[in-house]
Design a protein around this motif. Structure first.
Motif, PDB file in Angstrom:
ATOM      1  N   SER A 122      13.683  -1.875  -4.976  1.00 15.50           N
ATOM      2  CA  SER A 122      12.615  -1.471  -4.062  1.00 15.50           C
ATOM      3  C   SER A 122      12.384   0.024  -4.122  1.00 15.50           C
ATOM      4  N   THR A 125      10.669   0.917  -7.479  1.00 13.94           N
ATOM      5  CA  THR A 125       9.259   0.532  -7.607  1.00 13.94           C
ATOM      6  C   THR A 125       8.377   1.222  -6.581  1.00 13.94           C
ATOM      7  N   GLY A 126       8.894   1.614  -5.366  1.00 17.67           N
ATOM      8  CA  GLY A 126       8.083   2.250  -4.330  1.00 17.67           C
ATOM      9  C   GLY A 126       7.048   1.319  -3.756  1.00 17.67           C
ATOM     10  N   LYS A 127       7.335   0.037  -3.682  1.00 13.52           N
ATOM     11  CA  LYS A 127       6.392  -0.942  -3.160  1.00 13.52           C
ATOM     12  C   LYS A 127       7.069  -1.798  -2.110  1.00 13.52           C
ATOM     13  N   GLY A 128       6.219  -2.437  -1.268  1.00 16.22           N
ATOM     14  CA  GLY A 128       6.742  -3.356  -0.273  1.00 16.22           C
ATOM     15  C   GLY A 128       6.933  -2.691   1.077  1.00 16.22           C
ATOM     16  N   CYS A 130       8.500  -1.148   4.534  1.00 19.81           N
ATOM     17  CA  CYS A 130       9.666  -0.337   4.872  1.00 19.81           C
ATOM     18  C   CYS A 130      10.321  -0.915   6.117  1.00 19.81           C
ATOM     19  N   ARG A 136       5.889   4.972   4.176  1.00 23.41           N
ATOM     20  CA  ARG A 136       5.685   5.822   3.005  1.00 23.41           C
ATOM     21  C   ARG A 136       4.548   6.797   3.294  1.00 23.41           C
ATOM     22  N   LEU A 139       1.546   5.736  -0.978  1.00 21.51           N
ATOM     23  CA  LEU A 139       2.040   4.547  -1.649  1.00 21.51           C
ATOM     24  C   LEU A 139       2.815   4.954  -2.893  1.00 21.51           C
ATOM     25  N   GLY A 140       4.008   4.348  -3.059  1.00 14.87           N
ATOM     26  CA  GLY A 140       4.854   4.675  -4.191  1.00 14.87           C
ATOM     27  C   GLY A 140       5.931   5.681  -3.864  1.00 14.87           C
ATOM     28  N   CYS A 143      10.543   5.464   1.510  1.00  6.71           N
ATOM     29  CA  CYS A 143      10.385   5.235   2.947  1.00  6.71           C
ATOM     30  C   CYS A 143      11.028   6.384   3.710  1.00  6.71           C
ATOM     31  N   GLU A 157       4.088  -0.974   5.540  1.00 13.07           N
ATOM     32  CA  GLU A 157       4.499  -0.120   4.433  1.00 13.07           C
ATOM     33  C   GLU A 157       4.278   1.350   4.766  1.00 13.07           C
ATOM     34  N   GLN A 158       3.281   1.612   5.651  1.00 14.14           N
ATOM     35  CA  GLN A 158       3.002   2.971   6.081  1.00 14.14           C
ATOM     36  C   GLN A 158       3.012   3.026   7.605  1.00 14.14           C
TER      37      GLN A 158
END
Length: 453
Positions: A122, A125-128, A130, A136, A139-140, A143, A157-158
């Motif tokens: 995770s 990749t910086g995705k999904g 938190c 984040r 994006l990318g 967290c 995610e944000q």
């Protein structure tokens, strides 16, 4: 703990061949070696995750990849040195054949290793989503705890901003419930406000008794006819009414200066008026020079002998009753209120206040019209006529047996003895004759237009 112990107990589920002492030692070392390899993998994973968070965003991904590679290389090295370890790892005999997702019993080490691998994946990749309270920045990116004025749930995610009209000084908030409402009498258009100082008082001329206002326009305006200089007001009662005798059409007024005075000639007894039409005009026959009047008592009635047709007069517009007329009532609003002197009379007085100013025409005269304005309008009786009284509207013929040869006579001259006239209104003595005999009923009649026979 596996790395620090230096040895481990042989698991009961691992079959051990009872051959030479060297084989037994080798078999005992295999589970320990396998556990050590897994522990090293987990340790490397955890260390790499911590390192990835600590490093700046530009170095985070390379660091994670590097650490993961080091961990895998260490595991591969041990597996190559111990061929039997490869078989045990393949059969997952440490978990007794349990599924990799099973986190119970002897599989705890494997489950922890799997979690570490997922975290590394995770982060890499910086995705999904938190964890709750984190998000984040872009994006990318990794967290990070949500800053003040924001929050996130476990599916975000944000970080989400607190809505306008609210604020939060809590870092890492996991729910929108931490967003505090701006109190009554205030507002804020800022999203994600980090402190209560973002809440601004409703300005003068406005008020609010509800929380969480997101715009100044949502602060209720003081209605027309009122004003308020106070800020942060929480009640309509703060709005002060314009005084009686004044009015204002302005919403959200901030001072009494907006209250306009009723003009002279008008008045208003109600406070808080919103239009000039609330100022009532003084009635015809009255006037007022006072502005901001709050009672009809300021309207002064025209004096007796006068009248005025003007409505809302701001000066004395009262007009004198003309000569030949009079008026005994104050506040007259029409010219017909001035009463005409009757026929047979005249008046030379202006603004006369009673009928007593009407003077009778004298004897020997008459006056057939009303509202005579001068004594010259009293007409002398014609010849053959007379007027013995005052205030006459017509003259009388000289009766039979008399005559009158002058104008304005008050009496007629009798015929000489033994003579008589043929009728009334004789105008000269020659009209008296001896052959004329008096009639049974002498005719004494009023004169006509000229009074002549």
């Amino acid at each position: 703990s596996l790395l620090g112990s230096g040895s481990c107990t042989q698991p009961s589920e691992v079959p051990i061949r009872r051959n030479s002492q060297q084989e037994r030692q080798q078999q005992q070392a295999i589970p320990c070696t396998m556990a050590s390899a897994r522990a090293m993998t987990l340790l490397a994973t955890v260390l790499c995750s911590s390192l990835a968070v600590a490093l700046c965003s530009s170095l985070a991904l390379p660091a994670i990849v590097l650490c993961s590679s080091l961990a895998l290389a260490a595991s591969d090295s041990l597996i190559k040195e111990q061929p039997q370890l490869r078989e045990m790892l393949a059969s997952d005999d440490q978990c007794g054949g349990a599924a990799p997702s099973d986190e119970s019993g002897g599989c705890a080490l494997h489950a922890l290793q799997r979690r570490g691998e997922l975290q590394v994946t995770s982060a890499a990749t910086g995705k999904g989503p938190c964890p709750a309270g984190q998000g984040r920045a872009i994006l990318g990116s990794p967290c990070q705890p949500c800053p003040e004025g924001t929050w996130s749930g476990d599916t975000d995610e944000q970080c989400n901003r607190c809505a306008a009209g609210t604020w939060s000084d809590l870092r890492g908030a996991a729910s929108a419930s931490i967003c505090n409402s701006c109190p009554v009498g205030s507002w804020s258009s800022q999203e994600g406000a980090p402190a209560p100082t973002a809440c601004t008082d409703c300005p003068g001329g406005r008020w609010s008794n509800v929380t969480s206002l997101s715009s100044q326009s949502l602060c209720s305006a003081c209605p027309t006819g009122t004003w308020s200089a106070a800020i942060g007001s929480t009640s309509l009662a703060t709005c002060t009414s314009c005084e009686a005798g004044k009015w204002s059409p302005q919403l959200a007024a901030v001072s009494a200066a907006v209250c306009n005075s009723c003009s002279a000639g008008r008045w208003n007894a109600e406070a808080g008026s919103s239009a000039a039409s609330s100022c009532i005009a003084c009635a015809a026959g009255k006037w007022s020079s006072e502005a901001s009047a709050n009672t009809s008592k300021v309207c002064t009635a025209c004096a007796v002998g006068k009248f005025s047709v003007a409505v809302g007069a701001d000066i004395d517009t009262c007009i004198d009753c003309a000569t030949g007329t009079w008026n005994s009532d104050a506040g007259a609003s029409e010219q017909i209120a001035c009463t005409a002197c009757t026929a047979g009379k005249y008046s030379m007085a202006e603004a006369a206040v009673s009928e007593a100013t009407c003077t009778n025409c004298g004897v020997g005269t008459y006056q057939p019209i009303r509202a005579a304005a001068n004594s010259t309008l009293c007409i002398p009786c014609a010849i053959g006529n007379f007027s013995a009284g005052v205030g006459e509207t017509s003259c009388k013929f000289c009766p039979e047996g008399t005559w009158g040869s002058d104008f304005g006579l008050t009496a007629c001259t009798p015929c000489a003895a033994g003579t008589w006239t043929r009728g009334a209104g004789s105008s000269r003595p020659g009209m008296c004759a001896s052959w004329i005999k008096p009639s049974a009923k002498p005719n004494v009649a009023k004169a006509g237009a000229g009074g002549l026979r």
